[in-house]
Enzyme design. Structure first.
Site, mmCIF file in Angstrom:
data_model
loop_
_atom_site.group_PDB
_atom_site.id
_atom_site.type_symbol
_atom_site.label_atom_id
_atom_site.label_comp_id
_atom_site.label_asym_id
_atom_site.label_seq_id
_atom_site.Cartn_x
_atom_site.Cartn_y
_atom_site.Cartn_z
ATOM 1 N N TRP A 1 -2.886 -2.813 -1.580
ATOM 2 C CA TRP A 1 -2.439 -4.198 -1.792
ATOM 3 C C TRP A 1 -3.254 -5.028 -0.819
ATOM 4 C CZ3 TRP A 1 0.505 -7.978 0.945
ATOM 5 C CH2 TRP A 1 1.104 -8.946 0.139
ATOM 6 N N GLU A 41 19.651 -16.940 -4.576
ATOM 7 C CA GLU A 41 19.204 -15.632 -5.068
ATOM 8 C C GLU A 41 18.819 -15.728 -6.552
ATOM 9 O OE1 GLU A 41 18.190 -12.998 -3.941
ATOM 10 O OE2 GLU A 41 18.437 -11.532 -5.517
ATOM 11 N N ASN A 67 -2.291 2.495 5.645
ATOM 12 C CA ASN A 67 -1.359 1.394 5.377
ATOM 13 C C ASN A 67 -1.177 0.627 6.670
ATOM 14 O OD1 ASN A 67 -0.986 2.439 2.863
ATOM 15 N ND2 ASN A 67 1.185 2.920 3.131
ATOM 16 N N GLY A 68 -0.996 -0.676 6.577
ATOM 17 C CA GLY A 68 -0.779 -1.485 7.776
ATOM 18 C C GLY A 68 -1.958 -2.396 8.023
ATOM 19 N N ARG A 84 5.804 -0.399 -5.860
ATOM 20 C CA ARG A 84 5.719 -1.152 -4.608
ATOM 21 C C ARG A 84 4.741 -2.321 -4.701
ATOM 22 N NH1 ARG A 84 7.234 2.230 0.000
ATOM 23 N NH2 ARG A 84 5.658 1.184 1.218
ATOM 24 N N GLU A 126 10.434 -14.967 -9.040
ATOM 25 C CA GLU A 126 9.746 -13.688 -8.840
ATOM 26 C C GLU A 126 9.235 -13.104 -10.153
ATOM 27 O OE1 GLU A 126 11.596 -11.102 -5.199
ATOM 28 O OE2 GLU A 126 12.969 -11.524 -6.827
ATOM 29 N N LYS A 171 7.161 -4.366 -3.410
ATOM 30 C CA LYS A 171 8.558 -3.951 -3.249
ATOM 31 C C LYS A 171 8.921 -3.861 -1.773
ATOM 32 C CE LYS A 171 12.552 -2.425 -4.478
ATOM 33 N NZ LYS A 171 13.448 -3.515 -4.894
ATOM 34 N N HIS A 213 20.446 -36.232 -2.811
ATOM 35 C CA HIS A 213 19.549 -36.532 -1.692
ATOM 36 C C HIS A 213 18.100 -36.151 -2.010
ATOM 37 C CE1 HIS A 213 22.941 -37.651 0.747
ATOM 38 N NE2 HIS A 213 23.528 -36.497 0.471
ATOM 39 N N LYS A 240 15.141 -14.826 -8.021
ATOM 40 C CA LYS A 240 14.929 -13.859 -9.098
ATOM 41 C C LYS A 240 14.068 -14.487 -10.191
ATOM 42 C CE LYS A 240 15.675 -10.849 -7.796
ATOM 43 N NZ LYS A 240 16.192 -10.602 -6.476
ATOM 44 N N CYS A 285 0.819 -1.214 0.000
ATOM 45 C CA CYS A 285 0.000 0.000 0.000
ATOM 46 C C CYS A 285 0.852 1.264 0.000
ATOM 47 C CB CYS A 285 -0.888 0.027 1.229
ATOM 48 S SG CYS A 285 -1.974 -1.377 1.348
#
Ligand code: G6P
Length: 608
Positions: A75, A482, A99-100, A27, A489, A603, A505, A486, A2
């Site tokens: 969001w 990482e 927001n929150g 974001r 995402e 974000k 394994h 990426k 948000c």
């Protein structure tokens, strides 16, 4: 996640609000809305599902014009993405954006329903709007009603409110979610992120927890959580260097990948001496306190967590200090054993990630020697609340998938490794070698960036793939993690990383001609082990894509190997990150996804 923008001015504020929302788009969000007080003092609210451009279209049909307004990108947390759930929420002549998360929204909703309020959304925010309206009925003084409302809220919030009864005033409050006040001439602003306001100001006041404020065209009045008047200093925004435009690049992510030599150069400037590191950057007592550190705990989320995992290899191998790395969402809720003289390091691009911030606050009572925030945003909550801070100078990172923030974090962590060695009066040669290696990085990264066309060609192989494995060993295992993060995402391909020795394994069962296996194969002491692991993949028909050092003999199948320059082992994880970023980017292009704003992701994750 948000975003909030608010403006009080002597001109129509809608264009400023919309530009602010556009700047917050990176974001991640699913709907947007504005509420503007018209000249006749009635509130006009316009909301739309989807991108800010949808809101703009709706505003063309239903204009909202006035000198006071608030805006929001949502969001979804409580209630699906839908117009009726989008902010602002209204009640009896007031509008609110938030927001929150309001944790006690259910009992409050029941109480307000009993009082006769009718809810039109499933959100926790509408509860705040009605609660505020109810308090204003009991106490017809808007500031008191606002405070009484805040006193009933549990959870995290950044809030902004306008009311038809006070067309000159914008109210806001912060508890657990970021909020800044921007200073203009003859106008005042608020935003959840200074980036939203850089088109109108670079002067900001950062609110502390519990602060609330009333803004007018002449400035703002601030109070702390005890309702005492407070001053918060005005600070100039420091990220002017790397611009917010996409420039010649098709996506922010690509631009940010290519900015890495400059971002790393900026991060290093002022922290390296000729053959030593400058520890004074952490403050006057840093040397003696760093010298007494016996243990290190690193806490972070997402990509930042991967940077911590690499640092563990560096700190344990070079300094010999035990180093533990953990995701913040786990760390904050468990009983932590903290040995004497332990340094807590929090890593974050934004400095506002809810779990990382909560972890830092939790850590304050756990007996740490000191807390250090390594962060990319100077005025962020994390930076303000840690004992020490080390700022990365990556510049604003807009692409949701973190790139330059990660490599600059690694640079800061290698600086820290060197600082820990140096203050112990040990291994001056090693410190000097680390410094020399760090200085070479920008030019080396430029060489790797030149490999982009070859990497783009490899990306075509992923066109019809649904899964991928990433392999690495030692400090390159977190780099493989990482790389896998990426890829998932931004291309939505399911990707997993394994320490190459773990292949047999379990994951080997997945390997066939439909499984690309990406490996990171620098010329280090583990190379021969890794080669054996790659043979196991080759024997099962797996598609090998290998990033290897130019001096290494054919580690992968013909034609599937991209060669990188040979470098000092210590900086190799930083260098090998670059081709994995480029690979994900080009696979996302092949897949046709929204590279800078991948679905469902944000974000800056400012809620738990
Ligand atoms: C989100 C972002 C990631 C980021 C993570 C931690 O998930 O999409 O790119 O790595 O948050 O963010 P931070 O700002 O704390 O580094």
């Amino acid at each position: 996640m948000c975003g909030i923008v608010g403006v009080v001015a002597q001109r129509n504020v809608t264009p400023i609000l919309l530009e602010g929302l556009r700047r917050l788009e990176y974001r991640g969000y699913d709907s947007a809305g504005v509420a503007v007080l018209a000249d006749d003092n009635h509130l006009q609210r316009v909301r739309a599902v989807g991108k800010v451009v949808e809101l703009e279209r709706t505003l063309e049909a239903t204009p909202a014009v006035g000198c006071l307004g608030i805006a929001h990108t949502r969001w979804a947390t409580h209630g699906k993405p839908a117009e009726h759930n989008a902010h602002p929420h209204v009640s009896d002549g007031l509008a609110i954006v938030h927001n929150g998360i309001i944790e006690n929204h259910s009992p409050l909703r029941r109480k307000l329903t009993d009082l006769g309020y009718v809810f039109t959304s499933e959100t926790d925010t509408e509860v705040v709007a009605h609660l505020m309206a109810w308090h204003y009925r009991q106490t017809p003084d808007l500031l008191t009603a606002f405070r009484n409302t805040l006193a009933e809220l549990q959870g995290a919030y950044a809030l902004a409110m306008v009311h038809e009864d006070e067309p000159q005033n914008l109210y806001c409050a912060r508890m657990g979610s970021p909020l800044v006040i921007g200073e203009g001439s003859g106008e005042s602003y608020i935003a959840s992120d200074p980036l939203a306001l850089l088109q109108v100001t670079d002067r900001f006041r950062y609110l502390d927890e519990g602060d609330h404020a009333r803004l007018t065209v002449d400035g703002c009045t601030l109070w702390d959580r005890q309702h005492s008047p407070v001053e918060r200093p005005v600070k100039r925004y420091q990220h002017a260097a790397l611009s917010l435009d996409k420039g010649e690049y098709r996506h922010y992510m690509l631009k940010e990948i290519f900015e890495q030599p400059e971002a790393i150069g900026n991060t290093l400037s002022g922290i390296l001496g000729d053959n030593h590191v400058l520890t004074a950057i952490l403050g006057p007592d840093a040397e003696s306190r760093l010298a007494s550190v016996d243990n290190i705990h690193i806490v972070a989320c997402g990509t930042s967590y991967h940077a911590g995992l690499v640092a563990r290899y560096w700190i344990e191998s070079q300094v010999g200090l035990p180093c533990q790395v953990e995701v913040a969402s786990e760390y904050r809720y468990r009983t932590v054993a903290v040995p004497a003289n332990t340094l807590l390091i929090t890593l974050s691009q934004s400095g506002e990630t809810a779990d990382t911030l909560a972890a830092l606050r939790f850590a304050k009572d756990q007996g740490y020697l000191a807390t250090l925030a390594i962060c990319n945003v100077a005025g962020s909550s994390l930076v303000r609340e840690a004992d020490w801070r080390l700022l990365t100078q990556a510049g604003p990172e807009i692409g949701v998938a973190s790139t330059k923030a990660f490599t600059t974090q690694l640079v800061a962590l290698l600086w820290l490794t060197s600082a820990l060695l140096q203050v112990r009066g040990r291994a001056a040669d090693q410190v000097a070698a680390n410094v020399a290696a760090l200085r070479q990085l920008p030019a080396l990264i430029d060489q790797v960036l030149a490999l982009e066309p070859a990497i783009a060609a490899l990306a075509e192989r992923f066109a019809n793939k649904h899964h991928a494995l990433f392999l690495g060993r030692g400090p390159h295992y977190p780099i493989a993690m990482e790389g896998a993060l990426k890829l998932k995402e931004i291309s939505y391909i399911h990707a997993e990383a394994y320490a190459a020795g773990e292949l047999k394994h379990g994951p080997l069962a997945l390997v066939d001609e439909n499984m690309p296996v990406v490996s990171v194969a620098p010329s280090d002491s583990l190379l021969e082990k890794l080669k054996s692991n790659l043979e196991e993949v080759r024997a099962r028909g797996g598609q090998l894509i290998t990033f290897a050092c130019e001096t290494v003999e054919q580690p992968g199948a013909d034609g599937d190997t991209i060669r990188l320059p040979q470098v000092d082992d210590i900086i190799s994880p930083i260098l090998y990150t670059i081709p994995l970023q480029l690979l994900s980017y080009h696979v996302a292009l092949v897949k046709g996804t929204d590279v800078d704003k991948p679905r469902n992701l944000a974000k800056s994750v400012t809620v738990e």
